[in-house]
Structures are given as C-alpha cells and as structure tokens.
Design a protein around this motif. Structure first.
Motif, PDB file in Angstrom:
ATOM      1  N   ASP A 191       0.813  -1.110  -0.076  1.00 12.49           N
ATOM      2  CA  ASP A 191      -0.031   0.069  -0.023  1.00 12.49           C
ATOM      3  C   ASP A 191       0.943   1.341  -0.165  1.00 12.49           C
ATOM      4  O   ASP A 191       2.008   1.111   0.372  1.00 12.49           O
ATOM      5  N   ILE A 192       0.363   2.380  -0.459  1.00  9.85           N
ATOM      6  CA  ILE A 192       0.938   3.699  -0.284  1.00  9.85           C
ATOM      7  C   ILE A 192       0.127   4.643   0.749  1.00  9.85           C
ATOM      8  O   ILE A 192      -1.126   4.612   0.382  1.00  9.85           O
ATOM      9  N   LEU A 193       0.807   5.055   1.574  1.00  9.12           N
ATOM     10  CA  LEU A 193       0.330   6.022   2.672  1.00  9.12           C
ATOM     11  C   LEU A 193       0.340   7.541   2.318  1.00  9.12           C
ATOM     12  O   LEU A 193       1.650   7.996   1.984  1.00  9.12           O
ATOM     13  N   LEU A 194      -0.796   8.072   2.216  1.00  9.65           N
ATOM     14  CA  LEU A 194      -0.755   9.535   2.064  1.00  9.65           C
ATOM     15  C   LEU A 194      -1.323  10.177   3.348  1.00  9.65           C
ATOM     16  O   LEU A 194      -2.253   9.939   3.918  1.00  9.65           O
ATOM     17  N   VAL A 195      -0.650  11.134   3.925  1.00  4.17           N
ATOM     18  CA  VAL A 195      -0.821  11.846   5.027  1.00  4.17           C
ATOM     19  C   VAL A 195      -1.131  13.424   4.757  1.00  4.17           C
ATOM     20  O   VAL A 195      -0.464  14.264   4.276  1.00  4.17           O
ATOM     21  N   ARG A 196      -2.388  13.949   5.100  1.00  3.53           N
ATOM     22  CA  ARG A 196      -2.655  15.212   4.919  1.00  3.53           C
ATOM     23  C   ARG A 196      -2.513  16.262   6.269  1.00  3.53           C
ATOM     24  O   ARG A 196      -3.311  15.689   7.300  1.00  3.53           O
ATOM     25  N   THR A 197      -1.510  17.112   6.281  1.00  7.73           N
ATOM     26  CA  THR A 197      -1.187  17.823   7.652  1.00  7.73           C
ATOM     27  C   THR A 197      -1.661  19.290   7.344  1.00  7.73           C
ATOM     28  O   THR A 197      -1.479  19.878   8.241  1.00  7.73           O
ATOM     29  N   GLY A 198      -2.171  19.854   6.297  1.00  9.89           N
ATOM     30  CA  GLY A 198      -2.575  21.028   6.037  1.00  9.89           C
ATOM     31  C   GLY A 198      -1.578  22.097   5.466  1.00  9.89           C
ATOM     32  O   GLY A 198      -1.948  23.236   5.357  1.00  9.89           O
TER      33      GLY A 198
END
Length: 343
Positions: A214-221
């Motif tokens: 899987d590929i992880l994407l994290v939105r921190t703004g």
C-alpha cells in the motif's frame, strides 16, 4: 496470492510473500547500520517498490470504482519561493519558426515542489551510508546506483490510503494548529484519525486494513495554509534559515517508526515540505534516514491532497488506486511525482 511468511534471514526476500518480518525481527546484515532492511538483493535499487508485484497491482486496480481522477502534483511554479534555499522553477518559451512553432525549456530543482525523495537524497547519518550500502562516492561516480530511473522503469502503481489528519484535528479540537509550525503527529493521532475514517491501521497480518505494498498519504494542511498566506508571507517563511524552518509532520517516535516499517508500505507521502515534523526531535533524529537509507521506501513531499481529501470525505471512501511516473533520469536524485489518484 497464497499465504507465505518471509523468514527474516532467508535472503534475498521474496516480494510475493504475504507476511514480512517486523522491525524488531530484521536480520543483522554484515556491514550495515542497525535496523537496515537491505533484504531484496545485492544490486537492488528498488527497495520497497519490490512489493509492487503484478499480482498486487492487479488487485489494487479493483479499488477503481467511479473512475474519478485527481492529480496530486502542485503546479511546477508552486511554491514560488521554495524552502531550504532551493531554486524556483523557471519556464522559458522559445520561438523556433516565427509565428508558427514554439518550444519551451524548464529549469527545475526536483526538491522545490511536489516530489519524490529518491535513495540518493538522504544517507544514514552516523554511517554516511545510502540505501543498500551505497556511499557518497557511488552517488557521484556511478549513475545507476540508487538512481531514480530504476523507479521509472519499474513503475509505481498501487492501492493507496489517505489519512486526512488536518480535518480530523480541526473537527476534534477547539483551536486548529498551524501547519507552518512544528506540530508532531503521533501514531496515536493517526490511529484516531483512521478510526474516524473507518480504517484499522494495523497491518493485514494483524487483522487490520493495511496491505503490503500500500501507499500511505497523510494530509497535515500545508497546502491549504500556503494558499491562505500572501505572496510576501510565503516568501518570508521560505527565506528563514534552516534552523528556523518549522512544519507539521509525523513525529519522530519509536511506535510510529515500528508501525511505518511493519505495515510494509511501498511508499509514503504527505503534503508538507518535510513529511516529518520539522525540525526533528533531538532524541530520535530524522525519519528520513530510516525511510530512505535503511528501509528503501520512497518518500513524497508537498503532494496536493486538497481536492482528493474533499472528494474522499464526500463519498466516505479513503482507499483508491494511485499511479506515479517518476522522471526516467539516469542518475536522478529525486523527481516530480507525476501522481494521480483514481477513485
């Protein structure tokens, strides 16, 4: 895909396995720093991208439901003033035949905007060793060693998961944080965010929702905050010294490092300029050296997750198909992402 467990010291590892050793179970590799996962072969320059087998890519394509496409790269000229003293994007138009034919040329620092950090970008600091036992002399003298073109030739396509931490925090706290400050996102924070999105962050082998590759994407703004600032404010922030630059990102903590490793993500990416909280904590140092040099995991930064996160929230789906085409540049250190999410 039949269920197989990879034996830690049975090298090289088989990427078709369905269960892999934990960080604590990694084999001791002669000459390698503690915690190195140089397990895919002597001349391997793909690292965790080895997990993107034909069977996994085919299975990941089943995540395409509506066919909606979301480009995950910021325009090449954004940020107008890159941080860390990097050169801004330059675009020139050339007239080849008067009034009839035009060309254009780009001048681009691959670290200035939406990017992949390649394995040539960041070494294990104490040993000054890059992924799979490469040294700085290999980087400067051997164009094939850890070059980004290996990723381009292999291809990046997989199932991806988005954690919209910025929205989750805003909805659960009376005061939002500023993504332009050192806000460290812990594993507990990500777990709470995922739970609110209906996702179990444990690896599939432990009963959770995270599959190998899987590929992880994290939105921190970062991107939404960038667009709230005036051009002068953006320039002033980017012009700060290295010691005074601050960004939100993942915390440098052991539980999070264990989780990032043990999920066997093929790659990770976020919307901030550093992915990890900046500056890193003095106690645990840089996550960059773990992800890139020790594990061989592609690391993306300044990805544009705004439209994607909005649509994921609307439809209540946070898992999708993702494809990326890094530059086929022999000897390349990094690349613009050329990434698209398909719901």
């Amino acid at each position: 895909m039949s269920s197989t467990t990879q034996v830690p010291d049975q090298l090289p590892w088989d990427p078709n396995s369905t269960r892999f050793p934990s960080r604590k179970e990694l084999p001791k590799i002669p000459g390698a720093p503690e915690g190195a996962a140089w397990v895919w072969g002597k001349d391997d320059w793909l690292g965790r991208l080895n997990l993107l087998t034909p069977a996994r890519v085919k299975a990941a394509a089943q995540e395409i439901k509506s066919g909606e496409m979301f480009r995950l790269d910021l325009p090449l000229h954004i940020p107008e003033t890159p941080a860390f003293g990097r050169e801004p994007f330059q675009h020139n138009i050339k007239e080849i035949v008067d009034g009839i034919v035009f060309d254009d040329t780009y001048t681009l620092n691959t670290q200035s905007g939406t990017q992949w950090d390649g394995f040539r970008h960041f070494a294990h600091i104490e040993s000054k060793t890059f992924y799979n036992n490469a040294k700085s002399t290999d980087i400067t003298s051997t164009p094939t060693c850890n070059s980004i073109h290996h990723w381009a030739n292999h291809g990046i396509a997989s199932r991806a998961i988005l954690l919209d931490y910025y929205t989750h925090y805003t909805e659960t706290h009376s005061t939002p944080y500023d993504p332009y400050t050192t806000h460290a996102v812990t594993l507990a924070d990500l777990t709470a965010c995922a739970r609110a999105q209906g996702i179990d962050l444990r690896p599939e082998s432990q009963g959770g929702d995270i599959k190998p590759g899987d590929i992880l994407l994290v939105r921190t703004g970062f991107v939404v905050r960038y667009h709230q600032l005036t051009p002068q404010q953006r320039a002033d922030v980017a012009a700060r010294s290295h010691e005074n630059l601050t960004w939100a990102g993942l915390a440098q903590e052991e539980p999070l490092l264990d989780w990032l490793h043990d999920c066997y993500f093929a790659a990770v990416a976020g919307d901030s300029p550093t992915f990890e909280a900046w500056p890193p904590s003095q106690e645990n140092g840089y996550i960059h050296q773990q992800i890139l040099a020790l594990w061989g995991m592609p690391l993306g930064e300044m990805w544009d997750l705004e439209a994607l996160s909005k649509r994921c929230r609307e439809v209540g789906r946070w898992v999708f198909f993702l494809t990326s085409a890094p530059a086929n540049a022999l000897g390349g250190v990094g690349s613009h992402a050329n990434a698209t999410a398909i719901l």
